[in-house]
Design a protein around this motif. Structure first.
Motif, PDB file in Angstrom:
ATOM      1  N   UNK A 127     -42.701  37.709   7.162  1.00 31.85           N
ATOM      2  CA  UNK A 127     -42.946  38.666   7.134  1.00 31.85           C
ATOM      3  C   UNK A 127     -41.174  39.058   6.351  1.00 31.85           C
ATOM      4  N   UNK A 128     -40.306  38.897   6.579  1.00 31.40           N
ATOM      5  CA  UNK A 128     -39.006  39.491   6.181  1.00 31.40           C
ATOM      6  C   UNK A 128     -38.320  38.033   6.254  1.00 31.40           C
ATOM      7  N   UNK A 129     -37.285  37.716   6.284  1.00 31.16           N
ATOM      8  CA  UNK A 129     -35.718  36.945   6.151  1.00 31.16           C
ATOM      9  C   UNK A 129     -36.816  35.370   5.739  1.00 31.16           C
ATOM     10  N   UNK A 130     -36.579  35.139   7.124  1.00 32.96           N
ATOM     11  CA  UNK A 130     -37.418  33.806   7.317  1.00 32.96           C
ATOM     12  C   UNK A 130     -38.857  33.944   7.407  1.00 32.96           C
ATOM     13  N   UNK A 131     -39.040  32.425   6.940  1.00 31.31           N
ATOM     14  CA  UNK A 131     -40.989  32.155   8.257  1.00 31.31           C
ATOM     15  C   UNK A 131     -40.909  32.275   9.287  1.00 31.31           C
ATOM     16  N   UNK A 132     -41.886  32.517  10.294  1.00 29.74           N
ATOM     17  CA  UNK A 132     -41.941  32.029  11.498  1.00 29.74           C
ATOM     18  C   UNK A 132     -43.581  31.665  11.802  1.00 29.74           C
ATOM     19  N   UNK A 133     -43.296  30.224  12.497  1.00 31.48           N
ATOM     20  CA  UNK A 133     -44.261  29.580  12.710  1.00 31.48           C
ATOM     21  C   UNK A 133     -44.550  29.681  14.173  1.00 31.48           C
ATOM     22  N   UNK A 134     -46.345  29.964  13.869  1.00 27.61           N
ATOM     23  CA  UNK A 134     -46.874  30.897  15.404  1.00 27.61           C
ATOM     24  C   UNK A 134     -48.706  29.765  15.015  1.00 27.61           C
ATOM     25  N   UNK A 135     -48.831  30.005  16.420  1.00 27.98           N
ATOM     26  CA  UNK A 135     -50.266  29.307  16.688  1.00 27.98           C
ATOM     27  C   UNK A 135     -51.163  31.144  16.309  1.00 27.98           C
ATOM     28  N   UNK A 176     -50.160  15.992   2.196  1.00 24.86           N
ATOM     29  CA  UNK A 176     -49.494  15.399   2.423  1.00 24.86           C
ATOM     30  C   UNK A 176     -47.741  15.670   1.545  1.00 24.86           C
ATOM     31  N   UNK A 177     -48.073  17.127   1.992  1.00 23.03           N
ATOM     32  CA  UNK A 177     -46.848  18.469   1.548  1.00 23.03           C
ATOM     33  C   UNK A 177     -46.016  18.512   3.050  1.00 23.03           C
ATOM     34  N   UNK A 178     -45.121  18.414   2.965  1.00 23.11           N
ATOM     35  CA  UNK A 178     -44.412  18.787   4.514  1.00 23.11           C
ATOM     36  C   UNK A 178     -44.623  20.561   5.022  1.00 23.11           C
ATOM     37  N   UNK A 179     -44.848  20.609   5.453  1.00 23.68           N
ATOM     38  CA  UNK A 179     -45.528  22.354   5.641  1.00 23.68           C
ATOM     39  C   UNK A 179     -44.682  23.028   6.600  1.00 23.68           C
ATOM     40  N   UNK A 180     -43.624  22.074   7.100  1.00 24.48           N
ATOM     41  CA  UNK A 180     -42.295  22.388   7.729  1.00 24.48           C
ATOM     42  C   UNK A 180     -41.824  23.304   6.114  1.00 24.48           C
ATOM     43  N   UNK A 181     -42.554  22.989   4.483  1.00 24.98           N
ATOM     44  CA  UNK A 181     -41.137  23.488   3.940  1.00 24.98           C
ATOM     45  C   UNK A 181     -42.333  24.373   3.727  1.00 24.98           C
ATOM     46  N   UNK A 182     -43.036  24.983   4.232  1.00 23.28           N
ATOM     47  CA  UNK A 182     -43.908  26.430   3.366  1.00 23.28           C
ATOM     48  C   UNK A 182     -44.062  26.759   4.676  1.00 23.28           C
TER      49      UNK A 182
END
Length: 485
Positions: free
Chosen positions: A241-249, A279-285
């Motif tokens: 929503x702002x600067x960085x993506x946040x991983x959440x359930x 096969x795309x690395x989702x930590x980069x999404x």
RNA sequence: GCGGAGUUAGUCUAGCUCGGUAGGACGUCAGCUUCCCAAGCUGAAGGUCACGGGUUCAAAUCCCGUACUCCGCACCA
């Protein structure tokens, strides 16, 4: 690997290449898929169908690419999909009329205003070209849709700028004849057309491109009544929503109100689970929540699914909550009824859209899969086996002593069931490397021992390891290994 | 669309300054070798040098225009 390497692979190995390239008048922004590209695309779409369409019981249609003028009057594309532009007579620079006027003399004219209004403002305020002080030509509308003339009278129609309009227009019939119940997903794969001013970077900015779109029709009063939410409540999505993506359930996303309701969360989750399997690395999404200024003219809430590539963040999917924008406009224009019954309640459904760019997705998969294996001096396309254009290479170690014939026999047995590639010529190592480059996960090789005991070697692409298997087991081993997850 | 750079075989590239009708590497194909990771040997195919025009006895080379590609700007459901 970087854009250049993917491009080189695409051209050399038949994934994609420029359209009409033998002619000098070939236009930019049009590309063809070659044999390997088509095979990859088909498998990608099969995965999409499994993970989204069948999973959710959606309907798939295939609509016309040319649609009538009324469709786009109703959809707003004729009015909103165009920019007023002005061109300098002297230096030929082109500018957005509304933006240039606002910048120079702070007069706000809506971009949908009559063209005269722009011309008047320019004359009254004596606005000149910001670059060379030259005079402007009259304001023109540049619409991104391709206009086509139908029949001898050249009646006005357009190539669709997004595939979803046929889904909206067909909705009343589909709901009735397919015994629809809300929420109902209707999907379509096909081409869309936009007259981009500056197409760039092969598959990433095309004038003619593939979309896989899903429109989910729902009762706007029941956006938190989602029975299958429990399936995905612990699925992790990455939201920015702002600067960085946040991983959440998904559960956390709902509780924190970052995602407005369970309905939207469910579809973001199954989309995530789909991309996980490409096969795309989702930590980069990330799902980037769009602000009011960035959203499309029809969107109420919008998340762009983006992936970080070597040329920056790339938008692969637009997820828009379009409310009843489309159905109410088509209802008004066509005077047809678009309301449906949801149990005892009569509703005009709202729409949540998952609009996927297929070409961009395929590029991103290639970029994430292509590896430079320096240790073994090779380039490997480590595609998931179920996405690989060729499943298996069928090779003879040498041609003589009946090995060629034995190899042909095995190829004949499996070529209808698997994407197999037969190769007898050249050194065995070279043939393995070639298969590595197009991402074939397996190669089987017929050698002298084969003639004695009916076994072959099975070589794995990523590890380069080999094992001996019986020819009789080949079918079941391959079936298991290249099956969709 | 603007500005900059570029365009020679499937790919990478030499030649361009100083004009004399293209050379290499890799790849591809065939043969030999019969071999399990781009080996070796022999041979072959593949380029009207992006396209169009001009200058010249002669243009890949000099000049003009166009297209495309890449980078930046602008634009971008």
């Amino acid at each position: 690997m970087d854009y250049e390497s993917v491009m080189k692979l695409a051209l050399e190995r038949g994934f994609y290449f420029p359209s009409c390239e033998v002619y000098a008048d070939a236009q930019a922004g049009f590309w063809e898929y070659g044999p390997t590209g088509v095979s990859l695309k088909n498998k990608f779409l099969e995965l999409w169908r499994r993970e989204l369409i069948r999973r959710d019981g959606m309907l798939e249609i295939d609509g016309s690419q040319i649609m009538s003028k009324s469709v786009f009057e109703a959809s707003g594309h004729l009015g909103n999909f165009a920019d007023p532009i002005i061109k300098c007579k002297k230096c030929n620079s082109t500018f957005r009329a509304d933006k240039t006027i606002a910048e120079i003399c702070q007069i706000e004219i809506p971009e949908s205003a009559e063209l005269d209004e722009f011309d008047n403002a320019i004359n009254e305020n004596n606005i000149k070209c910001p670059r060379c002080k030259g005079d402007f030509d009259k304001t023109k509308n540049f619409n991104m849709m391709f206009k086509v003339g139908i029949g001898p009278e050249e009646e006005e129609a357009y190539l669709r700028p997004e595939t979803c309009q046929s889904i909206f227009v067909d909705f009343p019939r589909l709901f009735k004849t397919m015994r629809g119940k809300l929420p109902l997903g209707i999907a379509q794969v096909g081409k869309s057309f936009r007259n981009e001013i500056a197409p760039r970077q092969s598959l990433l900015r095309l004038r003619e491109f593939y979309q896989a779109e899903i429109e989910v029709f729902c009762n706007p009063n029941k956006l938190d009544e989602m029975d299958n939410f429990s399936e995905i409540e612990n699925t992790i999505i990455r939201i920015q929503t702002d600067e960085e993506p946040v991983a959440m359930t998904c559960k956390e996303a709902i509780e924190s109100k970052i995602v407005p309701n369970k309905f939207v969360a469910y579809y973001l989750a199954i989309l995530t689970e789909f991309y996980e399997k490409t096969g795309i690395d989702l930590t980069k999404s990330r799902f980037r929540k769009l602000g009011d200024k960035e959203k499309a003219f029809y969107a109420e809430v919008a998340f762009d699914f983006e992936v970080e590539t070597t040329i920056g963040w790339l938008e692969l999917v637009a997820c828009n909550y379009r409310s009843d924008y489309d159905l109410s406009s088509h209802a008004k224009k066509s005077k047809e009824k678009f309301e449906v019954m949801d149990n005892d309640e009569k509703v005009l459904p709202h729409v949540f859209e998952i609009s996927m760019g297929i070409d961009r997705s395929l590029y991103t998969i290639l970029e994430y899969s292509l590896k430079d294996d320096k240790e073994n001096d090779r380039v490997v396309l480590s595609l998931k086996p179920y996405l690989a254009p060729t499943h298996v290479g069928i090779l003879s170690l040498v041609k003589k002593d009946g090995l060629k014939e034995k190899t042909d026999e095995i190829y004949l047995k499996i070529k209808r069931k698997f994407d197999a590639f037969l190769d007898h010529s050249g050194a065995i190592g070279r043939r393995y490397r070639r298969l590595d480059e197009i991402g074939a996960p397996f190669a089987i090789t017929v050698d002298h021992q084969t003639l004695e005991d009916e076994t072959v070697t099975l070589r794995r692409r990523d590890s380069m390891e080999q094992e001996r298997i019986k020819i009789s087991e080949l079918d079941s081993i391959l079936s298991d290994s290249v099956a969709f997850p």
